[in-house]
Write an enzyme that holds these catalytic residues in place. Sequence first.
Site, PDB file in Angstrom:
ATOM      1  CB  ALA A  17       1.007   8.845 -11.395  1.00 24.77           C
ATOM      2  N   GLY A  29       3.242   7.839  -6.811  1.00 23.69           N
ATOM      3  CA  GLY A  29       3.512   9.270  -6.909  1.00 23.69           C
ATOM      4  C   GLY A  29       3.021  10.049  -5.700  1.00 23.69           C
ATOM      5  CD  GLU A  51       7.676   8.426  -6.946  1.00 25.39           C
ATOM      6  OE1 GLU A  51       6.617   8.459  -7.611  1.00 25.39           O
ATOM      7  OE2 GLU A  51       8.776   8.091  -7.425  1.00 25.39           O
ATOM      8  CD  GLU A  76       5.506   3.691  -7.996  1.00 31.99           C
ATOM      9  OE1 GLU A  76       5.822   2.876  -7.091  1.00 31.99           O
ATOM     10  OE2 GLU A  76       5.486   4.918  -7.818  1.00 31.99           O
TER      11      GLU A  76
HETATM   12  C1  HXC Z   1      -6.272   6.134 -11.041  1.00 28.20           C
HETATM   13  C2  HXC Z   1      -7.102   5.348  -9.061  1.00 28.20           C
HETATM   14  C3  HXC Z   1      -5.809   5.221  -8.529  1.00 28.20           C
HETATM   15  C4  HXC Z   1      -4.712   5.629  -9.346  1.00 28.20           C
HETATM   16  C5  HXC Z   1      -7.209   4.557  -7.033  1.00 28.20           C
HETATM   17  N1  HXC Z   1      -7.935   4.920  -8.102  1.00 28.20           N
HETATM   18  N2  HXC Z   1      -5.916   4.734  -7.276  1.00 28.20           N
HETATM   19  N3  HXC Z   1      -7.327   5.788 -10.300  1.00 28.20           N
HETATM   20  N4  HXC Z   1      -4.997   6.068 -10.593  1.00 28.20           N
HETATM   21  N5  HXC Z   1      -3.459   5.598  -8.920  1.00 28.20           N
HETATM   22  C6  HXC Z   1      -9.386   4.891  -8.249  1.00 28.20           C
HETATM   23  C7  HXC Z   1      -9.903   3.474  -8.407  1.00 28.20           C
HETATM   24  O1  HXC Z   1      -9.769   3.040  -9.766  1.00 28.20           O
HETATM   25  C8  HXC Z   1     -11.336   3.631  -7.994  1.00 28.20           C
HETATM   26  O2  HXC Z   1     -12.072   4.224  -9.043  1.00 28.20           O
HETATM   27  C9  HXC Z   1     -11.263   4.666  -6.863  1.00 28.20           C
HETATM   28  O3  HXC Z   1     -10.017   5.349  -7.043  1.00 28.20           O
HETATM   29  C10 HXC Z   1     -11.260   4.020  -5.494  1.00 28.20           C
HETATM   30  O4  HXC Z   1     -10.261   3.015  -5.453  1.00 28.20           O
HETATM   31  P1  HXC Z   1     -10.552   1.496  -5.064  1.00 28.20           P
HETATM   32  O5  HXC Z   1      -9.484   0.692  -5.702  1.00 28.20           O
HETATM   33  O6  HXC Z   1     -11.946   1.139  -5.350  1.00 28.20           O
HETATM   34  O7  HXC Z   1     -10.350   1.561  -3.469  1.00 28.20           O
HETATM   35  P2  HXC Z   1      -9.803   0.431  -2.506  1.00 28.20           P
HETATM   36  O8  HXC Z   1     -10.391  -0.912  -2.841  1.00 28.20           O
HETATM   37  O9  HXC Z   1      -9.993   0.962  -1.116  1.00 28.20           O
HETATM   38  O10 HXC Z   1      -8.239   0.333  -2.818  1.00 28.20           O
HETATM   39  C11 HXC Z   1      -7.402   1.444  -2.575  1.00 28.20           C
HETATM   40  C12 HXC Z   1      -6.014   1.235  -3.254  1.00 28.20           C
HETATM   41  C13 HXC Z   1      -6.225   0.902  -4.749  1.00 28.20           C
HETATM   42  C14 HXC Z   1      -5.293   0.067  -2.548  1.00 28.20           C
HETATM   43  C15 HXC Z   1      -5.245   2.518  -3.025  1.00 28.20           C
HETATM   44  O11 HXC Z   1      -7.076   1.881  -5.324  1.00 28.20           O
HETATM   45  C16 HXC Z   1      -4.950   0.872  -5.532  1.00 28.20           C
HETATM   46  O12 HXC Z   1      -4.219  -0.106  -5.466  1.00 28.20           O
HETATM   47  N6  HXC Z   1      -4.701   1.937  -6.288  1.00 28.20           N
HETATM   48  C17 HXC Z   1      -3.537   2.009  -7.145  1.00 28.20           C
HETATM   49  C18 HXC Z   1      -2.319   2.311  -6.338  1.00 28.20           C
HETATM   50  C19 HXC Z   1      -1.089   2.393  -7.235  1.00 28.20           C
HETATM   51  O13 HXC Z   1      -0.761   1.414  -7.937  1.00 28.20           O
HETATM   52  N7  HXC Z   1      -0.421   3.535  -7.194  1.00 28.20           N
HETATM   53  C20 HXC Z   1       0.750   3.769  -8.016  1.00 28.20           C
HETATM   54  C21 HXC Z   1       0.324   4.322  -9.328  1.00 28.20           C
HETATM   55  S1  HXC Z   1       1.679   4.464 -10.446  1.00 28.20           S
HETATM   56  P3  HXC Z   1     -13.529   3.687  -9.457  1.00 28.20           P
HETATM   57  O14 HXC Z   1     -13.869   4.547 -10.646  1.00 28.20           O
HETATM   58  O15 HXC Z   1     -13.392   2.229  -9.724  1.00 28.20           O
HETATM   59  O16 HXC Z   1     -14.360   3.991  -8.232  1.00 28.20           O
HETATM   60  C22 HXC Z   1       2.484   5.831  -9.959  1.00 28.20           C
HETATM   61  C23 HXC Z   1       3.653   6.131 -10.827  1.00 28.20           C
HETATM   62  C24 HXC Z   1       4.463   7.176 -10.199  1.00 28.20           C
HETATM   63  O17 HXC Z   1       2.132   6.486  -9.045  1.00 28.20           O
HETATM   64  C25 HXC Z   1       5.470   7.614 -11.156  1.00 28.20           C
HETATM   65  C26 HXC Z   1       5.687   9.044 -11.210  1.00 28.20           C
HETATM   66  C27 HXC Z   1       4.785   9.891 -10.474  1.00 28.20           C
END
Ligand code: HXC
Length: 262
Positions: A69, A113, A116, A136
């Site tokens: 998400a 998400g 999911e 998460e």
């Molecule tokens: C918003 C996101 C994002 C996310 C990545 N980006 N994941 N933006 N929400 N979930 C954005 C980054 O901020 C970044 O933007 C660009 O995408 C590229 O990501 P990087 O981090 O620079 O890439 P990398 O170093 O290769 O790392 C990849 C990654 C990391 C390991 C996937 O991005 C990451 O940890 N993302 C978050 C994963 C996460 O926590 N997902 C769960 C979310 S909570 P910029 O602008 O800096 O280039 C969730 C709740 C679910 O899903 C509940 C109900 C649906």
Amino acid sequence: MSEALILTEIIGDGARRTGLITLNRPKQLNALNDALMDQLGAALLAWDADDAIGCIVITGSERAFAAGADIGAMAGYSYMDAYLGNYITRNWETVRQVRKPVIAAVSGFALGGGCELAMMCDFIIAADNANFGQPEIKLGIIPGAGGTQRLPRAVGKAKAMDMVLTARMMDAAEAERAGLVSRVVPTARLLEEALAAAALICSMGGASVMMAKQCVNRAFESGLADGVSYERQMFHALFATDDQKEGMDAFVNKRKPVFRHR
Ligand code: HXC
């Protein structure tokens, strides 16, 4: 006209063809926001009602199916925003209403998400570069779109608990061994393989395909509803905690979170 957060294409030349949906926020690793989920839901429902479509494939980019998400979009949510806005329930579960088969073709990250969403599809075909995870907990929340319920059903309690509590990712080979994905294929051939599976399904009798899907889901989902509902209440409630504010602010500002466990 609103931005195309998904791309749609109809593939094949038989009587029933495949609807292909590509999640289209590649720079954000297909982070799933409300507008994208609205567009995805509308496309799914339109094709479910279209007799010329026999199967649907959802895919992302090579680097990410979806990294979760959109954290920036939900970082400021209060409990009331999540609860009154019916967050997730309002538009994330449309894929579960679709009666025709939906295949997730996953390359790269399928996190939070994104994992999911893939698990809500009927089965997952993974590229060999795929990585699945429910990270998460690092944000001070828990999975909120069925992850705590579907992951243990797919891979068993031990692996699911490990992934949900430590945020570790599972690669494609482990995901296949654990039963999360139906097959692993070379990354370059992911779409070809998923579309071939979809074409086979399109070639089967439509009613039996739908009934077969319904029956398998019945086996898989008995008792699931209560679990997801319970999870959703907890998920919404976590927006009332300091740790959610800290975890998401830290992500947005690219720093390490300092959790206070309250
Ligand atoms: C918003 C996101 C994002 C996310 C990545 N980006 N994941 N933006 N929400 N979930 C954005 C980054 O901020 C970044 O933007 C660009 O995408 C590229 O990501 P990087 O981090 O620079 O890439 P990398 O170093 O290769 O790392 C990849 C990654 C990391 C390991 C996937 O991005 C990451 O940890 N993302 C978050 C994963 C996460 O926590 N997902 C769960 C979310 S909570 P910029 O602008 O800096 O280039 C969730 C709740 C679910 O899903 C509940 C109900 C649906």
